[in-house]
Design a protein around this motif. Structure first.
Motif, PDB file in Angstrom:
ATOM      1  N   LEU A 178      -6.811   8.490  10.717  1.00 28.28           N
ATOM      2  CA  LEU A 178      -7.017   9.543  10.167  1.00 28.28           C
ATOM      3  C   LEU A 178      -6.425  11.201   9.992  1.00 28.28           C
ATOM      4  N   ILE A 179      -7.333  11.344  10.551  1.00 31.07           N
ATOM      5  CA  ILE A 179      -6.524  12.837  10.140  1.00 31.07           C
ATOM      6  C   ILE A 179      -5.945  13.533  10.320  1.00 31.07           C
ATOM      7  N   ARG A 180      -4.907  13.391  12.021  1.00 22.33           N
ATOM      8  CA  ARG A 180      -3.535  13.000  11.957  1.00 22.33           C
ATOM      9  C   ARG A 180      -2.493  12.316  10.865  1.00 22.33           C
ATOM     10  N   SER A 181      -3.395  11.383  10.238  1.00 18.47           N
ATOM     11  CA  SER A 181      -1.974  11.339   9.496  1.00 18.47           C
ATOM     12  C   SER A 181      -1.873  12.157   8.188  1.00 18.47           C
ATOM     13  N   LEU A 182      -3.210  12.176   7.536  1.00 18.97           N
ATOM     14  CA  LEU A 182      -3.298  13.594   6.183  1.00 18.97           C
ATOM     15  C   LEU A 182      -2.405  14.296   6.899  1.00 18.97           C
ATOM     16  N   LYS A 183      -2.565  15.167   8.302  1.00 21.34           N
ATOM     17  CA  LYS A 183      -2.170  16.217   8.467  1.00 21.34           C
ATOM     18  C   LYS A 183      -0.483  16.283   8.452  1.00 21.34           C
ATOM     19  N   TYR A 240       1.286  -0.837   0.001  1.00 21.55           N
ATOM     20  CA  TYR A 240       0.016  -0.167  -0.215  1.00 21.55           C
ATOM     21  C   TYR A 240       0.695   1.273   0.021  1.00 21.55           C
ATOM     22  N   LEU A 241       2.280   1.079   0.413  1.00 23.02           N
ATOM     23  CA  LEU A 241       2.871   2.462   0.458  1.00 23.02           C
ATOM     24  C   LEU A 241       2.760   2.680  -1.406  1.00 23.02           C
ATOM     25  N   THR A 242       2.949   1.957  -1.985  1.00 24.37           N
ATOM     26  CA  THR A 242       3.838   2.235  -3.264  1.00 24.37           C
ATOM     27  C   THR A 242       2.496   1.765  -4.112  1.00 24.37           C
ATOM     28  N   SER A 243       1.354   1.451  -3.834  1.00 23.69           N
ATOM     29  CA  SER A 243       0.692   0.950  -4.942  1.00 23.69           C
ATOM     30  C   SER A 243      -0.528   2.284  -4.948  1.00 23.69           C
ATOM     31  N   PRO A 244      -0.669   1.542  -6.694  1.00 26.37           N
ATOM     32  CA  PRO A 244      -2.021   2.956  -7.686  1.00 26.37           C
ATOM     33  C   PRO A 244      -3.131   3.129  -6.593  1.00 26.37           C
ATOM     34  N   ALA A 245      -3.460   4.763  -6.317  1.00 25.67           N
ATOM     35  CA  ALA A 245      -4.337   5.454  -5.192  1.00 25.67           C
ATOM     36  C   ALA A 245      -5.752   4.314  -4.911  1.00 25.67           C
ATOM     37  N   ARG A 246      -6.008   3.895  -6.068  1.00 24.25           N
ATOM     38  CA  ARG A 246      -7.351   3.634  -6.237  1.00 24.25           C
ATOM     39  C   ARG A 246      -7.661   1.887  -5.202  1.00 24.25           C
ATOM     40  N   TYR A 247      -5.666   1.392  -5.676  1.00 19.60           N
ATOM     41  CA  TYR A 247      -6.200  -0.167  -4.335  1.00 19.60           C
ATOM     42  C   TYR A 247      -6.036   0.472  -2.656  1.00 19.60           C
ATOM     43  N   LEU A 248      -6.028   1.462  -2.457  1.00 19.26           N
ATOM     44  CA  LEU A 248      -6.352   1.969  -1.084  1.00 19.26           C
ATOM     45  C   LEU A 248      -7.575   2.546  -1.078  1.00 19.26           C
ATOM     46  N   VAL A 249      -9.065   2.409  -1.752  1.00 18.79           N
ATOM     47  CA  VAL A 249     -10.255   2.974  -1.472  1.00 18.79           C
ATOM     48  C   VAL A 249     -10.718   1.735  -0.560  1.00 18.79           C
ATOM     49  N   LEU A 250     -10.256   0.297  -0.980  1.00 25.57           N
ATOM     50  CA  LEU A 250     -11.168  -0.451  -0.166  1.00 25.57           C
ATOM     51  C   LEU A 250     -10.857  -0.302   1.509  1.00 25.57           C
ATOM     52  N   PRO A 251      -9.216  -0.259   1.500  1.00 25.53           N
ATOM     53  CA  PRO A 251      -8.796  -0.240   3.418  1.00 25.53           C
ATOM     54  C   PRO A 251      -8.837   0.765   3.381  1.00 25.53           C
ATOM     55  N   LEU A 252      -8.994   2.145   3.186  1.00 27.32           N
ATOM     56  CA  LEU A 252      -9.577   3.025   3.387  1.00 27.32           C
ATOM     57  C   LEU A 252     -11.157   3.534   3.948  1.00 27.32           C
ATOM     58  N   LEU A 253     -12.110   2.987   3.631  1.00 24.47           N
ATOM     59  CA  LEU A 253     -13.862   2.608   3.840  1.00 24.47           C
ATOM     60  C   LEU A 253     -13.310   1.807   5.060  1.00 24.47           C
ATOM     61  N   ARG A 254     -12.677   0.131   5.579  1.00 27.05           N
ATOM     62  CA  ARG A 254     -12.460   0.197   6.289  1.00 27.05           C
ATOM     63  C   ARG A 254     -12.145   0.512   7.635  1.00 27.05           C
ATOM     64  N   ALA A 255     -11.557   1.705   7.118  1.00 30.59           N
ATOM     65  CA  ALA A 255     -10.569   2.612   8.301  1.00 30.59           C
ATOM     66  C   ALA A 255     -11.189   3.898   8.985  1.00 30.59           C
ATOM     67  N   LEU A 256     -12.416   3.719   8.303  1.00 26.71           N
ATOM     68  CA  LEU A 256     -12.973   4.376   8.482  1.00 26.71           C
ATOM     69  C   LEU A 256     -13.169   5.290   9.932  1.00 26.71           C
ATOM     70  N   ARG A 257     -13.531   4.150  10.851  1.00 28.36           N
ATOM     71  CA  ARG A 257     -13.433   3.743  12.290  1.00 28.36           C
ATOM     72  C   ARG A 257     -12.533   4.480  12.759  1.00 28.36           C
ATOM     73  N   PHE A 258     -11.369   4.984  12.557  1.00 28.97           N
ATOM     74  CA  PHE A 258     -10.314   5.742  13.083  1.00 28.97           C
ATOM     75  C   PHE A 258     -10.295   6.718  12.498  1.00 28.97           C
ATOM     76  N   THR A 259     -10.800   7.578  12.805  1.00 21.65           N
ATOM     77  CA  THR A 259     -10.916   9.134  12.249  1.00 21.65           C
ATOM     78  C   THR A 259      -9.894   9.916  12.689  1.00 21.65           C
ATOM     79  N   LYS A 260      -9.274   9.775  14.325  1.00 24.92           N
ATOM     80  CA  LYS A 260      -8.714  10.769  14.872  1.00 24.92           C
ATOM     81  C   LYS A 260      -7.343  10.282  14.678  1.00 24.92           C
TER      82      LYS A 260
END
Length: 403
Positions: free
Chosen positions: A89-94, A67-87
């Motif tokens: 996620l927000i910190r990692s985006l910052k 996931y560190l190098t794969s195209p963005a489209r492959y991150l959609v499903l793992p992102l949906l599963r990870a939305l429960r970890f909102t805080k």
């Protein structure tokens, strides 16, 4: 106490550490990258490093580093599963660590739910440490990291390195030299602890008696510049002009064999052999048959250098007389003239002098070999190093509970 090791690969010295912790009664589990089809370092290490000997250590291959190098489209499903970890996620985006968040959250969701750790530990301040930091945040547990050499001397991102180290509950490192170096990253000496790499000399072959006459062995993993092979070749040429009669065997290869081929194709006026990468057993057997071991470490042009080379420790553990250089943490291992010989890095003349003198004075060399073995036995036993780890883990968890 439950300790989760989050690793990019499992080298033998970390394996020994895990086994010693488990033997001390710690509930240890290990998370590694999933198997890939490519020729990745993690796959290489998984082939040559067995799982921890202790049957109580659970090993899960759930880190999807792809996931560190794969195209963005492959991150959609793992992102949906990870939305429960909102805080998280927000910190990692910052912090611009979104892909590390994806790997960490996916690993947390796939880990055995009954194995929730009290503390997470990583080796090397590389990808696995950045993932461990985020996983610890998700699980609301502390994390620690052991730093080694390349991970701190030539980091991919200085800011990211500062972040992963400054956020850790404790930073372990393999030498006092590293502590002095890491102060430059703003770390406090009080937050860093020296934990040497452990070595069981009972697992090493005995030094051959008598050894192969005038044979000097060098183990240069990857044949990378910091191993100082050009300096060794120059020293060998000097010895040849002096008719010193030294024979060299340089063990190691780069991943694609390019450097190895270059060394093999050169014309040398002295006897030298480049057998390439050997198995651990074959390497140790070759070293045990040598009259001396030499590793002329240098600082590479990009600033990379060795920490305290395991190959040097293994040679000392077998009682083979050793020659190396005054660089990084090596002087903490070798006291020149007592349990080995140190020369200045990049000095072929000094190296040639040291080799010639050691080959000519077998009595002194043998004495230093015995002292080297004693040094490894006293200072580098896995049990001694694990005691330091366990004490620090316990302190962190006690302080966390009190606060």
């Amino acid at each position: 106490m439950k300790v989760l090791y989050m690793l990019g690969f499992l080298p033998p010295y970390v394996n020994r550490e895990i086994d010693a912790l488990s033997a001390a009664g710690v509930d240890v589990s290990v998370v590694l990258p999933e198997k890939s089809k490519g020729n990745r370092p993690a796959d290489f290490w998984s082939e040559i490093s067995p799982n921890p000997a202790s049957g109580s250590v659970e090993v899960q291959r759930v880190l999807k580093f792809k996931y560190l190098t794969s195209p963005a489209r492959y991150l959609v499903l793992p992102l949906l599963r990870a939305l429960r970890f909102t805080k998280a996620l927000i910190r990692s985006l910052k912090e611009k660590e979104f892909r590390y968040f994806i790997v960490a959250s996916d690993a947390v969701l796939r880990m055995n739910p009954s194995g929730r750790p009290d503390i997470i530990h990583a080796h090397f301040a590389l990808d696995s440490a950045h993932v461990a930091r985020i996983a610890a945040y998700i699980l609301n547990v502390p994390y620690t990291v052991t730093t080694h050499a390349t991970d701190i001397f030539v980091p991919k991102s200085v800011n990211r390195l500062r972040r992963v180290l400054s956020s850790a509950a404790a930073v372990f490192t393999i030498s006092r030299y590293n502590i002095d170096f890491l102060v430059n990253y703003g770390l406090s000496r009080e937050d860093m602890v020296v934990v040497r790499l452990g070595l069981n000399i009972s697992e090493l072959p005995e030094k051959k008696q008598p050894p192969q006459k005038n044979l000097a062995v060098c183990v240069a993993s990857g044949l990378v510049p910091k191993k100082g092979i050009p300096v060794l070749m120059e020293a060998a040429a000097i010895l040849n002009r002096r008719s010193a009669g030294c024979k060299l065997k340089v063990i190691g290869s780069d991943a694609d064999g390019t450097r190895l081929k270059e060394y093999r194709n050169k014309d040398y006026e002295f006897p030298v052999e480049f057998p390439g990468a050997l198995s651990s057993e074959e390497t140790l057997d070759a070293v045990s048959n040598a009259e001396l071991f030499v590793l002329p470490c240098v600082q590479a042009e990009n600033g990379d250098r060795d920490g305290i080379p395991v190959a040097l420790m293994e040679a000392m553990g077998m009682g083979v007389p050793c020659i190396s250089t005054r660089i990084s943490g090596i002087p903490e291992l070798i006291q020149s003239g007592v349990n080995g010989v140190l020369v200045n890095p990049d000095s072929a003349e000094e190296l040639a002098d040291a080799i010639e003198k050691m080959l000519a004075d077998s009595e002194s060399a043998s004495r230093m070999g015995l002292e080297g073995r004693k040094k490894i036995t006293v200072s580098h036993s896995p049990e001694k190093q694990v005691h330091i780890l366990f004490s620090t883990f316990s302190r962190i968890l006690t302080e966390r509970k009190q606060n």
